[in-house]
Design a protein around this motif. Structure first.
Motif, mmCIF file in Angstrom:
data_model
loop_
_atom_site.group_PDB
_atom_site.id
_atom_site.type_symbol
_atom_site.label_atom_id
_atom_site.label_comp_id
_atom_site.label_asym_id
_atom_site.label_seq_id
_atom_site.Cartn_x
_atom_site.Cartn_y
_atom_site.Cartn_z
ATOM 1 N N ARG A 56 0.848 -1.203 0.000
ATOM 2 C CA ARG A 56 0.000 0.000 0.000
ATOM 3 C C ARG A 56 0.879 1.248 0.000
ATOM 4 N NH1 ARG A 56 -2.851 -0.443 4.978
ATOM 5 N NH2 ARG A 56 -4.240 -1.977 3.994
ATOM 6 N N LEU A 57 0.702 2.080 -1.011
ATOM 7 C CA LEU A 57 1.498 3.300 -1.145
ATOM 8 C C LEU A 57 0.606 4.517 -0.991
ATOM 9 C CD1 LEU A 57 4.376 4.196 -3.446
ATOM 10 C CD2 LEU A 57 2.328 5.601 -3.667
ATOM 11 N N LEU A 58 1.104 5.524 -0.280
ATOM 12 C CA LEU A 58 0.423 6.799 -0.117
ATOM 13 C C LEU A 58 1.089 7.832 -1.017
ATOM 14 C CD1 LEU A 58 -1.533 8.783 1.302
ATOM 15 C CD2 LEU A 58 0.214 9.049 3.088
ATOM 16 N N GLU A 59 0.301 8.415 -1.931
ATOM 17 C CA GLU A 59 0.812 9.463 -2.807
ATOM 18 C C GLU A 59 0.301 10.806 -2.286
ATOM 19 O OE1 GLU A 59 1.138 10.660 -7.541
ATOM 20 O OE2 GLU A 59 -0.463 9.309 -6.883
ATOM 21 N N VAL A 60 1.163 11.550 -1.623
ATOM 22 C CA VAL A 60 0.790 12.840 -1.045
ATOM 23 C C VAL A 60 0.926 13.922 -2.114
ATOM 24 C CG1 VAL A 60 1.336 14.560 0.715
ATOM 25 C CG2 VAL A 60 1.542 12.118 1.240
ATOM 26 N N MET A 122 6.041 12.044 -2.047
ATOM 27 C CA MET A 122 5.603 13.433 -1.891
ATOM 28 C C MET A 122 6.420 14.260 -2.878
ATOM 29 S SD MET A 122 4.869 15.735 1.512
ATOM 30 C CE MET A 122 6.546 16.164 1.973
ATOM 31 N N ILE A 123 5.857 14.448 -4.070
ATOM 32 C CA ILE A 123 6.560 15.074 -5.185
ATOM 33 C C ILE A 123 5.877 16.380 -5.547
ATOM 34 C CG2 ILE A 123 7.231 14.784 -7.609
ATOM 35 C CD1 ILE A 123 7.218 11.730 -7.024
ATOM 36 N N ARG A 124 6.666 17.457 -5.653
ATOM 37 C CA ARG A 124 6.169 18.801 -5.956
ATOM 38 C C ARG A 124 5.108 19.247 -4.944
ATOM 39 N NH1 ARG A 124 7.763 20.975 -10.934
ATOM 40 N NH2 ARG A 124 9.118 19.539 -12.079
ATOM 41 N N VAL A 125 5.378 18.937 -3.700
ATOM 42 C CA VAL A 125 4.498 19.330 -2.592
ATOM 43 C C VAL A 125 5.261 20.142 -1.556
ATOM 44 C CG1 VAL A 125 3.083 18.485 -0.677
ATOM 45 C CG2 VAL A 125 3.002 17.316 -2.884
ATOM 46 N N ALA A 126 6.477 19.718 -1.235
ATOM 47 C CA ALA A 126 7.237 20.358 -0.160
ATOM 48 C C ALA A 126 7.406 21.853 -0.377
ATOM 49 C CB ALA A 126 8.609 19.691 -0.019
ATOM 50 N N LEU A 151 10.797 11.599 -1.523
ATOM 51 C CA LEU A 151 10.506 13.014 -1.301
ATOM 52 C C LEU A 151 11.208 13.850 -2.357
ATOM 53 C CD1 LEU A 151 9.688 15.538 0.494
ATOM 54 C CD2 LEU A 151 11.887 15.185 1.655
ATOM 55 N N GLU A 152 10.483 14.819 -2.919
ATOM 56 C CA GLU A 152 11.095 15.794 -3.825
ATOM 57 C C GLU A 152 10.981 17.176 -3.200
ATOM 58 O OE1 GLU A 152 11.035 19.049 -6.740
ATOM 59 O OE2 GLU A 152 9.351 18.337 -5.549
ATOM 60 N N PHE A 153 12.025 17.990 -3.349
ATOM 61 C CA PHE A 153 11.924 19.379 -2.892
ATOM 62 C C PHE A 153 12.664 20.305 -3.851
ATOM 63 C CE2 PHE A 153 15.791 17.830 -0.834
ATOM 64 C CZ PHE A 153 16.690 18.885 -0.965
ATOM 65 N N ALA A 154 12.243 21.563 -3.855
ATOM 66 C CA ALA A 154 12.874 22.590 -4.677
ATOM 67 C C ALA A 154 14.126 23.083 -3.960
ATOM 68 C CB ALA A 154 11.902 23.739 -4.919
ATOM 69 N N ASN A 155 15.244 23.058 -4.656
ATOM 70 C CA ASN A 155 16.550 23.333 -4.079
ATOM 71 C C ASN A 155 16.962 24.784 -4.319
ATOM 72 O OD1 ASN A 155 19.208 23.202 -3.183
ATOM 73 N ND2 ASN A 155 19.948 22.175 -5.035
ATOM 74 N N LYS A 156 17.132 25.551 -3.244
ATOM 75 C CA LYS A 156 17.540 26.947 -3.381
ATOM 76 C C LYS A 156 19.012 27.076 -3.768
ATOM 77 C CE LYS A 156 18.176 29.611 0.195
ATOM 78 N NZ LYS A 156 17.998 30.361 1.468
ATOM 79 N N ARG A 157 19.816 26.053 -3.475
ATOM 80 C CA ARG A 157 21.246 26.087 -3.793
ATOM 81 C C ARG A 157 21.491 25.460 -5.165
ATOM 82 N NH1 ARG A 157 25.097 22.698 -0.030
ATOM 83 N NH2 ARG A 157 24.474 21.129 -1.568
ATOM 84 N N ASN A 158 20.811 25.983 -6.167
ATOM 85 C CA ASN A 158 20.996 25.467 -7.520
ATOM 86 C C ASN A 158 21.900 26.410 -8.316
ATOM 87 O OD1 ASN A 158 19.237 27.375 -9.301
ATOM 88 N ND2 ASN A 158 17.849 26.789 -7.624
#
Length: 306
Positions: A56-60, A122-126, A151-158
């Motif tokens: 069982r997978l939870l897609e947030v 949890m992709i494109r949510v954080a 987990l995916e997050f947008a990285n400010k140190r790009n």
């Protein structure tokens, strides 16, 4: 606020919630092909990071179900989003199937029993979260020992942010560990700070991937999507050593050995945490606090009791 998302004015729990209710985000950005490269790079990362199977997978933040069909190894997928209209789009996209369960709920108040899932994404949510650590703590609670979180997050140190800061074209430093609020409820995070939050709530990080180095329009105009995705596939493993891309994927695990079986009950009351929710046909009735949670057209709605 990015795209056509908005802040839910009915929020009663002090943390603002970003809602895509009524949004055409899926059709305008993903179905139109504008983000075919980003979509392809995420498919590569998911194929590399997801376990081969699970119960069982939870897609947030499932949205309109763009990634849902990629979770082929799991027997059941629970799609969670704050927006009911997004879940309706997902149901139309995925078609009738008992494999999918649709839940409208707040990520900070997950309506699930402890250890209900052996996988989560949890992709494109954080990047919409004021308190990502609180959301991560909730995810840790509902995941069983041995479960995997992607987990995916947008990285400010790009690289782009570093160049803009060096040229004095932006005020905030990409090296500062505080989140950068690019737009209302749109945050970029320092990878070190985000990984500290992940570890602080009990997850063990075992893989990092750097995605979308070639997100600039010039690259998209010069190269076909297939070439961009191939280059991205080569570059993603660099995330193990340094994270300089605009998007970072993390694979983390809950410590412990996986149980022989997951709990039979999945839902709990987000108000009182009672696990005895009686099926009333068009609602679930909580035996603990007496609240009724609507079930309309197959979508369980835990945002506001009835």
């Amino acid at each position: 606020m990015s795209d056509d998302a908005g802040v839910d004015p009915e929020d009663r729990h002090r943390r603002p919630v970003c809602s895509y209710e009524g949004s055409t985000y899926q059709s305008r950005f993903w179905d139109s092909g504008q983000r075919a490269y980003e979509d392809g790079s995420e498919a590569v990362a998911l194929a590399a990071l997801l376990p081969p199977g699970g119960a069982r997978l939870l897609e947030v933040g499932a949205g309109a179900g763009r990634n849902t069909a990629r979770y082929t190894g799991f027997e059941q997928v629970v799609l969670l989003d704050y927006s009911r209209s997004q879940l309706e789009q997902a149901r139309e996209r995925l078609g009738p199937s008992e494999r999918y369960t649709y839940v409208a709920a707040d990520v900070y108040r997950l309506p699930f029993v402890a250890g209900a899932f052996d996988g989560a994404t949890m992709i494109r949510v954080a990047h919409h979260l004021v308190e990502p650590a609180a959301a991560l703590a909730g995810l840790h609670r509902v995941l069983a020992p041995g479960a995997v979180l992607i987990l995916e997050f947008a990285n400010k140190r790009n690289l782009k942010a570093i160049a803009r800061w060096a040229l004095r074209r932006q005020q905030w430093s990409p090296f500062d560990r505080q989140p950068a609020e690019i737009l209302e409820l749109n945050y970029d995070f320092h990878p070190g700070a985000m990984l500290e939050d992940v570890a602080a709530v009990g997850f063990e990080v075992d893989e990092l991937r750097s995605l979308s180095y070639l997100r600039l329009g010039a690259f998209k105009r010069a190269l076909p999507t297939s070439a961009l995705v191939t280059i991205d596939r080569w570059l993603q493993p660099t995330g193990r050593w340094v994270q300089l891309s605009p998007s970072v994927f993390v694979r983390a695990r809950v410590a412990g050995d996986a149980p022989a079986e997951l709990p039979t009950r999945v839902f709990c009351c987000p108000e009182c945490a009672a696990t005895d929710l009686a099926d009333g046909g068009d609602h679930l009735a909580c035996s603990g606090c007496g609240r009724h949670w609507p079930v309309v057209d197959g979508i369980h709605d835990f945002r506001q009791p009835r």
